[in-house]
Design a protein around this motif. Structure first.
Motif, PDB file in Angstrom:
ATOM      1  N   GLY A 183       0.795  -1.223   0.000  1.00  0.00           N
ATOM      2  CA  GLY A 183       0.000   0.000   0.000  1.00  0.00           C
ATOM      3  C   GLY A 183       0.824   1.268   0.000  1.00  0.00           C
ATOM      4  O   GLY A 183       0.354   2.318   0.452  1.00  0.00           O
ATOM      5  N   VAL A 184       2.053   1.191  -0.517  1.00  0.00           N
ATOM      6  CA  VAL A 184       2.931   2.369  -0.574  1.00  0.00           C
ATOM      7  C   VAL A 184       2.845   2.942  -1.986  1.00  0.00           C
ATOM      8  O   VAL A 184       3.564   2.510  -2.898  1.00  0.00           O
ATOM      9  CB  VAL A 184       4.394   2.015  -0.217  1.00  0.00           C
ATOM     10  N   ALA A 185       1.980   3.913  -2.169  1.00  0.00           N
ATOM     11  CA  ALA A 185       1.662   4.409  -3.513  1.00  0.00           C
ATOM     12  C   ALA A 185       2.850   5.098  -4.174  1.00  0.00           C
ATOM     13  O   ALA A 185       3.101   4.907  -5.369  1.00  0.00           O
ATOM     14  CB  ALA A 185       0.473   5.365  -3.449  1.00  0.00           C
ATOM     15  N   PHE A 186       3.588   5.894  -3.417  1.00  0.00           N
ATOM     16  CA  PHE A 186       4.660   6.693  -4.020  1.00  0.00           C
ATOM     17  C   PHE A 186       5.744   5.816  -4.631  1.00  0.00           C
ATOM     18  O   PHE A 186       6.141   6.008  -5.789  1.00  0.00           O
ATOM     19  CB  PHE A 186       5.275   7.632  -2.974  1.00  0.00           C
ATOM     20  N   THR A 187       6.237   4.826  -3.889  1.00  0.00           N
ATOM     21  CA  THR A 187       7.297   3.965  -4.421  1.00  0.00           C
ATOM     22  C   THR A 187       6.774   3.088  -5.558  1.00  0.00           C
ATOM     23  O   THR A 187       7.517   2.764  -6.484  1.00  0.00           O
ATOM     24  CB  THR A 187       7.889   3.077  -3.308  1.00  0.00           C
ATOM     25  N   ALA A 188       5.494   2.730  -5.505  1.00  0.00           N
ATOM     26  CA  ALA A 188       4.906   1.953  -6.606  1.00  0.00           C
ATOM     27  C   ALA A 188       4.921   2.775  -7.887  1.00  0.00           C
ATOM     28  O   ALA A 188       5.216   2.261  -8.971  1.00  0.00           O
ATOM     29  CB  ALA A 188       3.491   1.524  -6.253  1.00  0.00           C
ATOM     30  N   ARG A 189       4.610   4.052  -7.783  1.00  0.00           N
ATOM     31  CA  ARG A 189       4.588   4.920  -8.957  1.00  0.00           C
ATOM     32  C   ARG A 189       5.999   5.171  -9.499  1.00  0.00           C
ATOM     33  O   ARG A 189       6.196   5.221 -10.712  1.00  0.00           O
ATOM     34  CB  ARG A 189       3.898   6.236  -8.598  1.00  0.00           C
ATOM     35  N   VAL A 190       6.945   5.336  -8.606  1.00  0.00           N
ATOM     36  CA  VAL A 190       8.343   5.481  -9.048  1.00  0.00           C
ATOM     37  C   VAL A 190       8.789   4.210  -9.765  1.00  0.00           C
ATOM     38  O   VAL A 190       9.471   4.265 -10.801  1.00  0.00           O
ATOM     39  CB  VAL A 190       9.264   5.786  -7.850  1.00  0.00           C
ATOM     40  N   ALA A 191       8.399   3.064  -9.230  1.00  0.00           N
ATOM     41  CA  ALA A 191       8.774   1.786  -9.841  1.00  0.00           C
ATOM     42  C   ALA A 191       8.172   1.630 -11.227  1.00  0.00           C
ATOM     43  O   ALA A 191       8.750   0.958 -12.092  1.00  0.00           O
ATOM     44  CB  ALA A 191       8.324   0.629  -8.938  1.00  0.00           C
ATOM     45  N   VAL A 192       7.010   2.259 -11.478  1.00  0.00           N
ATOM     46  CA  VAL A 192       6.409   2.234 -12.813  1.00  0.00           C
ATOM     47  C   VAL A 192       7.358   2.849 -13.829  1.00  0.00           C
ATOM     48  O   VAL A 192       7.616   2.290 -14.905  1.00  0.00           O
ATOM     49  CB  VAL A 192       5.059   2.982 -12.817  1.00  0.00           C
ATOM     50  N   VAL A 193       7.920   4.012 -13.497  1.00  0.00           N
ATOM     51  CA  VAL A 193       8.834   4.703 -14.412  1.00  0.00           C
ATOM     52  C   VAL A 193      10.132   3.913 -14.567  1.00  0.00           C
ATOM     53  O   VAL A 193      10.660   3.768 -15.680  1.00  0.00           O
ATOM     54  CB  VAL A 193       9.119   6.126 -13.907  1.00  0.00           C
ATOM     55  N   ILE A 194      10.655   3.390 -13.460  1.00  0.00           N
ATOM     56  CA  ILE A 194      11.911   2.624 -13.517  1.00  0.00           C
ATOM     57  C   ILE A 194      11.730   1.368 -14.361  1.00  0.00           C
ATOM     58  O   ILE A 194      12.605   1.009 -15.164  1.00  0.00           O
ATOM     59  CB  ILE A 194      12.375   2.245 -12.090  1.00  0.00           C
ATOM     60  N   SER A 195      10.609   0.693 -14.206  1.00  0.00           N
ATOM     61  CA  SER A 195      10.376  -0.528 -14.989  1.00  0.00           C
ATOM     62  C   SER A 195      10.214  -0.205 -16.473  1.00  0.00           C
ATOM     63  O   SER A 195      10.660  -0.976 -17.334  1.00  0.00           O
ATOM     64  CB  SER A 195       9.144  -1.270 -14.465  1.00  0.00           C
ATOM     65  N   LEU A 196       9.598   0.937 -16.797  1.00  0.00           N
ATOM     66  CA  LEU A 196       9.484   1.350 -18.205  1.00  0.00           C
ATOM     67  C   LEU A 196      10.867   1.632 -18.790  1.00  0.00           C
ATOM     68  O   LEU A 196      11.166   1.244 -19.927  1.00  0.00           O
ATOM     69  CB  LEU A 196       8.607   2.591 -18.313  1.00  0.00           C
ATOM     70  N   PHE A 197      11.710   2.279 -18.004  1.00  0.00           N
ATOM     71  CA  PHE A 197      13.089   2.533 -18.438  1.00  0.00           C
ATOM     72  C   PHE A 197      13.804   1.213 -18.711  1.00  0.00           C
ATOM     73  O   PHE A 197      14.493   1.055 -19.729  1.00  0.00           O
ATOM     74  CB  PHE A 197      13.821   3.335 -17.356  1.00  0.00           C
ATOM     75  N   GLY A 198      13.649   0.256 -17.788  1.00  0.00           N
ATOM     76  CA  GLY A 198      14.284  -1.047 -17.974  1.00  0.00           C
ATOM     77  C   GLY A 198      13.735  -1.789 -19.179  1.00  0.00           C
ATOM     78  O   GLY A 198      14.493  -2.456 -19.910  1.00  0.00           O
TER      79      GLY A 198
END
Length: 276
Positions: A89-104
């Motif tokens: 339920g940690v929304a902020f890190t989940a959203r950051v991970a969205v961008v990082i995974s797209l980069f990867g």
């Protein structure tokens, strides 16, 4: 080198699968963009990123394609972080991970050359992520108090009697509250985003690029102090009605345009001469 048909199919399928995985966090993020004025710029960020990608279309067409194991590592790490954050339920890190995974994902499918060209547009998407309310709460109060104090001093120098108590300004016939919405956080976030774009456009070395990004903060703070000062002067003569309604919103727009103009002028000055 244009994308081969198999490469296009592979990339399209992976993008669709990636989008399906990250889709649970998107509706709430969009609601935060529309539900809070501090986050309205989130709607523009993906459009700006797409435009920056479109600008690179000729360079991308000439760049070679290759698969990257490091991209796979970043993609997996981003998705694992996303799933753990979503489960916790940690929304902020989940959203950051969205961008990082797209980069990867892009790195894995297209290789180092494409990734270098697309790194800024993809990482620029981090600006669409709303800042946690807890962080805004910690920052806004000190900014409110500082802006109120400096505005009161400027108003006093204009020979207008005013008494400050916390984030309140007391005049002879009225009073003015510098609310959290007037702390300048919105201007700081918006102008920092624009300063980053100016820095990306600059071709005169990292020193000047960093200066452009860092300058956005004091420019936004100064513009906000001018807004509060102007509102206080008008409130002294015409009452606190000037601090509400259309004039309040219009003054916010004027201050933003002023900050953008100063940032643009700084960009022009820093790029007037090339670094030797």
């Amino acid at each position: 080198m244009a994308l081969a048909r198999n490469d296009k199919i592979k990339l399209a399928l992976l993008l669709v699968l990636w989008f399906v995985v990250i889709s649970p966090v998107l509706p709430e993020m969009v609601r935060e963009w529309s539900g809070h004025s501090d986050n309205n710029h989130g709607f523009l960020v993906p459009l700006i990123a797409l435009y920056l990608v479109w600008q690179k279309k000729e360079e991308l067409a000439g760049a070679g394609l290759e698969s990257s194991r490091w991209g796979w590592v970043v993609l997996v790490a981003g998705l694992v972080s996303f799933l753990l954050s979503l489960a916790g339920g940690v929304a902020f890190t989940a959203r950051v991970a969205v961008v990082i995974s797209l980069f990867g994902l892009i790195w894995y499918c297209t290789g180092a050359r494409w990734t270098r060209l697309l790194a800024f547009p993809v990482l620029f998407l981090l600006f669409m992520i709303p800042v946690p309310v807890s962080v805004i709460g910690m920052v806004s109060m000190p900014l409110q108090l500082m802006a109120t104090k400096l505005s009161a001093q400027i108003i006093q120098h204009l020979s207008i009697p005013v008494y400050r108590e916390g984030n309140m300004l007391y005049f002879v016939g009225t009073q003015l509250e510098v609310a959290e919405a007037c702390s300048g956080v919105r201007s700081i976030m918006s102008l920092t985003m624009l300063g980053t774009i100016f820095a990306y456009m600059s071709r005169n070395g990292w020193g000047r690029r960093i200066a452009l990004v860092l300058a956005a903060v004091p420019i936004a703070m100064a513009a906000n102090i001018l807004r509060i000062t102007g509102t206080g002067v008008l409130a002294n003569f015409f009452g606190d009605r000037v601090a509400r309604g259309f004039l309040h919103e219009f003054s916010g727009l004027v201050v933003f345009v002023f900050g953008l103009a100063v940032l643009g002028l700084l960009y022009t000055l820093l790029n007037s001469k090339k670094v030797a």
